[in-house]
Design a protein around this motif. Sequence first.
Motif, PDB file in Angstrom:
ATOM      1  N   TYR A 171      -4.632   2.046  -3.199  1.00  0.00           N
ATOM      2  CA  TYR A 171      -4.087   2.209  -1.852  1.00  0.00           C
ATOM      3  C   TYR A 171      -5.146   2.612  -0.830  1.00  0.00           C
ATOM      4  O   TYR A 171      -5.051   2.229   0.338  1.00  0.00           O
ATOM      5  CB  TYR A 171      -2.850   3.110  -1.809  1.00  0.00           C
ATOM      6  CG  TYR A 171      -3.062   4.594  -1.895  1.00  0.00           C
ATOM      7  CD1 TYR A 171      -3.482   5.330  -0.800  1.00  0.00           C
ATOM      8  CD2 TYR A 171      -2.784   5.283  -3.064  1.00  0.00           C
ATOM      9  CE1 TYR A 171      -3.648   6.711  -0.875  1.00  0.00           C
ATOM     10  CE2 TYR A 171      -2.944   6.656  -3.149  1.00  0.00           C
ATOM     11  CZ  TYR A 171      -3.385   7.355  -2.053  1.00  0.00           C
ATOM     12  OH  TYR A 171      -3.543   8.717  -2.123  1.00  0.00           O
ATOM     13  N   THR A 172      -6.163   3.357  -1.228  1.00  0.00           N
ATOM     14  CA  THR A 172      -7.204   3.719  -0.255  1.00  0.00           C
ATOM     15  C   THR A 172      -8.107   2.522   0.057  1.00  0.00           C
ATOM     16  O   THR A 172      -8.448   2.287   1.217  1.00  0.00           O
ATOM     17  CB  THR A 172      -8.045   4.914  -0.729  1.00  0.00           C
ATOM     18  OG1 THR A 172      -8.630   4.625  -1.993  1.00  0.00           O
ATOM     19  CG2 THR A 172      -7.219   6.174  -0.819  1.00  0.00           C
ATOM     20  N   ARG A 214       0.833  -1.196   0.000  1.00  0.00           N
ATOM     21  CA  ARG A 214       0.000   0.000   0.000  1.00  0.00           C
ATOM     22  C   ARG A 214       0.871   1.252   0.000  1.00  0.00           C
ATOM     23  O   ARG A 214       0.620   2.192  -0.742  1.00  0.00           O
ATOM     24  CB  ARG A 214      -0.928  -0.006   1.222  1.00  0.00           C
ATOM     25  CG  ARG A 214      -1.868   1.166   1.271  1.00  0.00           C
ATOM     26  CD  ARG A 214      -1.847   1.791   2.675  1.00  0.00           C
ATOM     27  NE  ARG A 214      -2.533   3.058   2.663  1.00  0.00           N
ATOM     28  CZ  ARG A 214      -1.928   4.235   2.490  1.00  0.00           C
ATOM     29  NH1 ARG A 214      -0.634   4.313   2.310  1.00  0.00           N
ATOM     30  NH2 ARG A 214      -2.603   5.354   2.482  1.00  0.00           N
ATOM     31  N   THR A 215       1.915   1.265   0.805  1.00  0.00           N
ATOM     32  CA  THR A 215       2.840   2.402   0.843  1.00  0.00           C
ATOM     33  C   THR A 215       3.539   2.571  -0.504  1.00  0.00           C
ATOM     34  O   THR A 215       3.668   3.695  -1.008  1.00  0.00           O
ATOM     35  CB  THR A 215       3.859   2.224   1.979  1.00  0.00           C
ATOM     36  OG1 THR A 215       3.148   2.185   3.217  1.00  0.00           O
ATOM     37  CG2 THR A 215       4.876   3.351   2.000  1.00  0.00           C
ATOM     38  N   ALA A 216       3.979   1.466  -1.101  1.00  0.00           N
ATOM     39  CA  ALA A 216       4.629   1.540  -2.419  1.00  0.00           C
ATOM     40  C   ALA A 216       3.667   2.110  -3.459  1.00  0.00           C
ATOM     41  O   ALA A 216       4.063   2.928  -4.296  1.00  0.00           O
ATOM     42  CB  ALA A 216       5.120   0.161  -2.840  1.00  0.00           C
ATOM     43  N   ALA A 245      -5.824   5.158 -10.710  1.00  0.00           N
ATOM     44  CA  ALA A 245      -5.897   3.726 -10.410  1.00  0.00           C
ATOM     45  C   ALA A 245      -5.155   3.395  -9.118  1.00  0.00           C
ATOM     46  O   ALA A 245      -5.640   2.606  -8.290  1.00  0.00           O
ATOM     47  CB  ALA A 245      -5.313   2.917 -11.572  1.00  0.00           C
ATOM     48  N   LEU A 246      -3.998   4.001  -8.925  1.00  0.00           N
ATOM     49  CA  LEU A 246      -3.223   3.745  -7.703  1.00  0.00           C
ATOM     50  C   LEU A 246      -3.898   4.338  -6.475  1.00  0.00           C
ATOM     51  O   LEU A 246      -3.842   3.755  -5.391  1.00  0.00           O
ATOM     52  CB  LEU A 246      -1.794   4.274  -7.859  1.00  0.00           C
ATOM     53  CG  LEU A 246      -0.936   3.472  -8.842  1.00  0.00           C
ATOM     54  CD1 LEU A 246       0.322   4.249  -9.202  1.00  0.00           C
ATOM     55  CD2 LEU A 246      -0.600   2.107  -8.274  1.00  0.00           C
ATOM     56  N   ASP A 247      -4.558   5.490  -6.642  1.00  0.00           N
ATOM     57  CA  ASP A 247      -5.305   6.080  -5.536  1.00  0.00           C
ATOM     58  C   ASP A 247      -6.391   5.119  -5.060  1.00  0.00           C
ATOM     59  O   ASP A 247      -6.538   4.872  -3.859  1.00  0.00           O
ATOM     60  CB  ASP A 247      -5.921   7.410  -5.957  1.00  0.00           C
ATOM     61  CG  ASP A 247      -6.751   8.021  -4.843  1.00  0.00           C
ATOM     62  OD1 ASP A 247      -6.169   8.562  -3.888  1.00  0.00           O
ATOM     63  OD2 ASP A 247      -8.000   7.952  -4.927  1.00  0.00           O
ATOM     64  N   GLU A 248      -7.141   4.581  -5.982  1.00  0.00           N
ATOM     65  CA  GLU A 248      -8.195   3.627  -5.614  1.00  0.00           C
ATOM     66  C   GLU A 248      -7.595   2.403  -4.925  1.00  0.00           C
ATOM     67  O   GLU A 248      -8.134   1.910  -3.937  1.00  0.00           O
ATOM     68  CB  GLU A 248      -8.985   3.190  -6.845  1.00  0.00           C
ATOM     69  CG  GLU A 248     -10.084   2.196  -6.508  1.00  0.00           C
ATOM     70  CD  GLU A 248     -10.843   1.674  -7.719  1.00  0.00           C
ATOM     71  OE1 GLU A 248     -11.730   0.845  -7.508  1.00  0.00           O
ATOM     72  OE2 GLU A 248     -10.547   2.087  -8.857  1.00  0.00           O
TER      73      GLU A 248
END
Length: 117
Positions: free
Chosen positions: A37-38, A14-16, A32-35
């Motif tokens: 990791y959240t 998640r941090t990566a 896409a990465l926002d979705e």
Amino acid sequence: MSCQTFVARAFAVRTAAHIAHLTTQSYAQHVALDEFYTTLLDLTDRYAEVAMGREGRFSSLPSQVPPKGDIVEAIEDFRTVVIEELNDDDDCAALVNILTDIEELTLRTLYKLKSFA
């Protein structure tokens, strides 16, 4: 693997993903990465709470360094971890359901990242 180790691995990827989200040059990958990791944070928290309801409180989590390098490869590797954990937790439907949601999120994210690369 232990539930604590799985949670630590999920937090590391998640941090990566959050770091990749902040540094990508692609808006589509940014979204896409926002979705990923959240949503992963919420799902991992649910997983941890169910695991603690089953096994007792975690006394600690093992230290995990976020994977470096290509985020697609890191997320693909994490999917392997999810599948391993599914096999380990197959006697608890509640944990399996959450892990299935995590695998779905992972596959959807990989699709989006690979489609907009």
